[in-house]
Design an enzyme around this catalytic site. Structure first.
Site, short mmCIF file in Angstrom:
data_model
loop_
_atom_site.label_atom_id
_atom_site.label_comp_id
_atom_site.label_asym_id
_atom_site.label_seq_id
_atom_site.Cartn_x
_atom_site.Cartn_y
_atom_site.Cartn_z
CG PHE A 1 -30.70 -37.92 59.85
CD1 PHE A 1 -30.45 -37.77 58.49
CD2 PHE A 1 -31.75 -37.18 60.41
CE1 PHE A 1 -31.21 -36.91 57.71
CE2 PHE A 1 -32.52 -36.32 59.63
CZ PHE A 1 -32.26 -36.18 58.29
CE LYS B 1 -8.86 -34.05 59.16
NZ LYS B 1 -9.02 -32.77 59.89
#
Lengths: 351, 351
Positions: free
Chosen positions: B11, B226
C-alpha cells in the site's frame, strides 16, 4: 471456424492492397485471428462488378489485363452497380473505399447506408461519410445490430481511433491535437530548409504526397474533416465542419519560419479539439509555432501524430504513417478484426 | 451488474493511488466500464493487513494517522501476512505492487503464484515477476483459467503492451525499440546542456526521478528487465536478462555529446529487440546517437517511448509518461479492465 465474406466497393489502390493481404496471407491471418476471409464481391468504376458467392479467385483478378472488365465472367457486369451489389451481395462486411467527397460525402454515404440497411457491417477509409454523416450512420448501424468502423478515415492505418476507444479505456480524454496531413507537414519542413511554399508544394506533388489540386492539404480543409471525426469519436462531440475554425499554412511566411527557428520553434498545421469549462467541444485547424519540447514538434515529413490530453496519464502521443496504400489497407483489416470481435460479443450476449 | 473485489498487496504510492481512483470515481467508472470495483483486502509492510469481505471503507483508511496500523480493526492485523491474505481473501483480483527485486523477483513472484494457484487473476506493476518468471506465471494462469496482466511493468501507465497486443492485431511486429528509463533520459538531456553526469544524476535525485542508488537507471539494468518483458511479450521470445547485452550511459562522455550535437544527433539509452534472419530474437541495451529525424530522438526528460517496426504499417511510436504514482495506478486500472473483458469472454465461450 468463423469466416467473413467481404464486398469491396471501389477497387483502387487501397482495396486492391486489402485484396492482396487477404490473397497472400489467408492462412497466416486465419491462424492469428481465428477467422477466415473471403472476397465475394468487387465493384469498380472502371472494372464493373463481380459477385461470386463461393469466393472470387483474386489471383485471376490481379492477372487481368489493363483494358479488361468483369463483363462476361460468371456474376460479372461491365458497370459497377454499387447499390445493387451492396444490397444483394452475400457478404457480411462491406468495405467502402471510393473517393472522398468533402461536400456531401456522396456516393459513399449512400453506399454505407445501403450496406447497413441490408444488415451488413461496414469498414471504410473514406472521411466523407464519417465526418459528414457519422452520427446518423452510427445510429443506423446500432439499430440494425451491425458495426460501422472507420479507423482509416484518420491517419491511415496508424490506429488512433482504436487507441483512444480501446487502449485508453478508463481515462477521461479532455483534448486531442494532431498533425493530420502529411503533405502540409512535408511542405512546412521544406520551407524550413529555405524552399518557397510553391516550390515545396510542387516537390510534394512530384513525390506523390500532394494531390493535383493541393488546396485541401494546404488550406486545412482535409484536417478540418479529420478533426471533426476525432472530436465526435473521442470527445463525444456532435460537431460539423462548419463548427471548426480553419486557417491553412499559406498564412505562414518564410520570415515566420525563420523567426520561429531562431526561438527553437517549428511551425506545424495543428488540428485540435478540446472540452471547454462548460463541457462544450471547441475545434480548430491552424498553423502553430510549437516549442521544440512539444511532442508534436519533431513529427516530420509525411508522418502524422496525435496527442491525447488525459486526466490520469497526462499527455500520450501516437505517431505513424498518415498515408500509403498498404498502410491504409491495414486500417481496413483492423476494422474487420473489430467487426469480428463485435459480432462474437453479440453472439455471446444473446446466448 | 458485474463487480470485482480487489486485494491490494503493498500500500505504497501506486496502490494508494489506485485506491484513491476507486474511492473517488466509483460511480463514473461503473457507468463507463459496466462493472463496479470494491477493495476487500489490503496488506502493507508498515500498516499490517485488513480483510473485510463486505468492502473496506477507503475513506477511513485514508484518514488513518501516520503511526496507526490495521491492528484492532475487524479483520485487521499488525503484520502483513501477504501469503495468508492472498490465499484467503474473497477478492477475485489481486493487485501486486510491492518493490521490484531485480535478482529473483521475490517476494512478488511468490505473491503472484499464490494468487493464481488460489484462482485469482493478478494485475501488477512489478517488473520482477514479469521479467524473471513471466513465462511460468503466464502458463500457470492459463492452467488455472485466470488472467495475469502487467501493463505497468513497462513505461508505467502508457499502454505499450496493450497497444502491441490488441491495437496492432493483424500486423507482424518484427522489432521494438524504446526509451524505457526516464532518469537516464533526463540525465542525457542535462548533459546536452553542459552538465556533468554526476551533477545531472544529483539533480535527477533532487527532482525525485532517480533512486538513492541510481545504478540501475544509469547502467541500464532497469531497461534490461523492461526489454526482456517487451521481447517476450511482443516478439514471442523466451529470453532472460542474461541474454541481453547491456551498456549504460556512463560510457557516454561530454565530448561524445558535443560531437553528436554537431552532427544533429542526440544520445539516447535505447533498449531494443528484433528478430534476426533465423527468427531468433536479439535484444540489447546501449547508448545510441540517434539522428534528429529518428522518432525517438526528440523524446525528452522523463518521457518514455516505444517504436514498433511492423510489416504493413512501417514504424509506429507511442510516447507518454514513464513514471508517476497516478500514471502507474492507471496501468493497474487498465489491467483490471482487461481482466474483466477476459472473464466475460470465458463466460461467453463456456455457454
Amino acid at each position: 471456424m468463423n469466416r467473413h465474406d467481404i464486398a469491396l466497393i471501389g477497387f483502387g489502390g487501397v482495396n486492391r492492397a486489402l485484396a492482396q493481404i487477404i490473397h497472400e496471407r489467408a492462412d497466416e491471418l486465419t491462424d492469428q485471428l481465428g477467422f477466415a476471409l473471403r472476397v465475394v464481391a468487387i465493384t469498380d468504376l472502371r472494372l464493373g462488378s463481380l459477385m461470386q458467392a463461393d469466393g472470387i479467385d483474386l489471383g485471376e483478378v490481379f492477372a487481368m489485363s489493363p483494358m479488361d472488365t468483369f463483363a462476361g465472367r460468371p456474376g460479372g457486369a461491365a458497370v459497377p452497380q454499387n447499390d445493387f451489389v451492396i444490397r444483394n451481395t452475400t457478404a457480411d462486411i462491406v468495405v467502402e473505399a471510393t473517393f472522398t467527397n468533402p461536400l456531401d460525402g456522396e456516393p459513399a454515404v449512400s453506399h454505407v447506408r445501403a450496406a447497413i440497411e441490408s444488415g451488413k457491417s461496414v469498414a471504410t477509409t473514406n472521411k466523407g461519410p464519417v465526418a459528414l454523416a457519422g452520427t446518423e450512420l452510427n445510429r443506423l448501424a446500432a439499430a440494425h445490430g451491425v458495426t460501422f468502423e472507420y479507423e482509416g478515415s484518420v491517419v491511415s492505418g496508424t490506429p488512433i481511433l482504436r487507441f483512444a476507444g480501446e487502449t485508453l479505456k478508463g481515462l477521461r480524454v479532455n483534448g486531442v491535437q494532431g498533425i493530420l496531413n502529411g503533405t502540409s507537414n512535408y511542405v512546412l519542413g521544406q520551407m524550413e530548409s529555405g524552399m518557397t511554399l510553391d516550390d515545396a508544394v510542387a516537390e510534394a506533388q512530384a513525390l506523390g504526397y500532394a494531390e493535383a489540386d493541393p488546396t485541401a492539404d494546404i488550406e486545412g480543409s482535409d484536417v478540418q474533416l479529420k478533426i471533426v471525426i476525432l472530436a465526435n469519436e473521442i470527445l463525444g462531440a456532435q460537431i460539423t465542419t462548419a463548427d471548426v475554425e480553419r486557417r491553412g499554412i499559406s498564412e505562414v511566411s518564410a520570415a515566420d519560419i525563420i523567426d520561429a527557428a531562431a526561438r527553437g520553434s517549428r511551425w506545424k498545421l495543428i488540428g485540435s479539439a478540446s472540452r471547454d469549462a462548460d463541457g462544450n467541444v471547441v475545434a480548430t485547424v491552424e498553423p502553430v509555432a510549437l516549442p521544440s519540447t512539444h511532442p508534436l514538434a519533431s513529427v516530420s515529413g509525411p508522418t502524422n501524430a496525435v496527442s491525447f490530453d488525459t486526466d490520469l496519464l497526462g499527455t500520450v502521443t501516437v505517431s505513424g504513417p498518415g498515408a500509403g496504400r498498404m498502410e491504409t489497407a491495414y486500417a481496413l483489416l483492423s476494422d474487420i478484426i473489430a467487426i469480428d470481435a463485435h459480432q462474437r460479443s453479440m453472439i455471446g450476449a444473446s446466448e
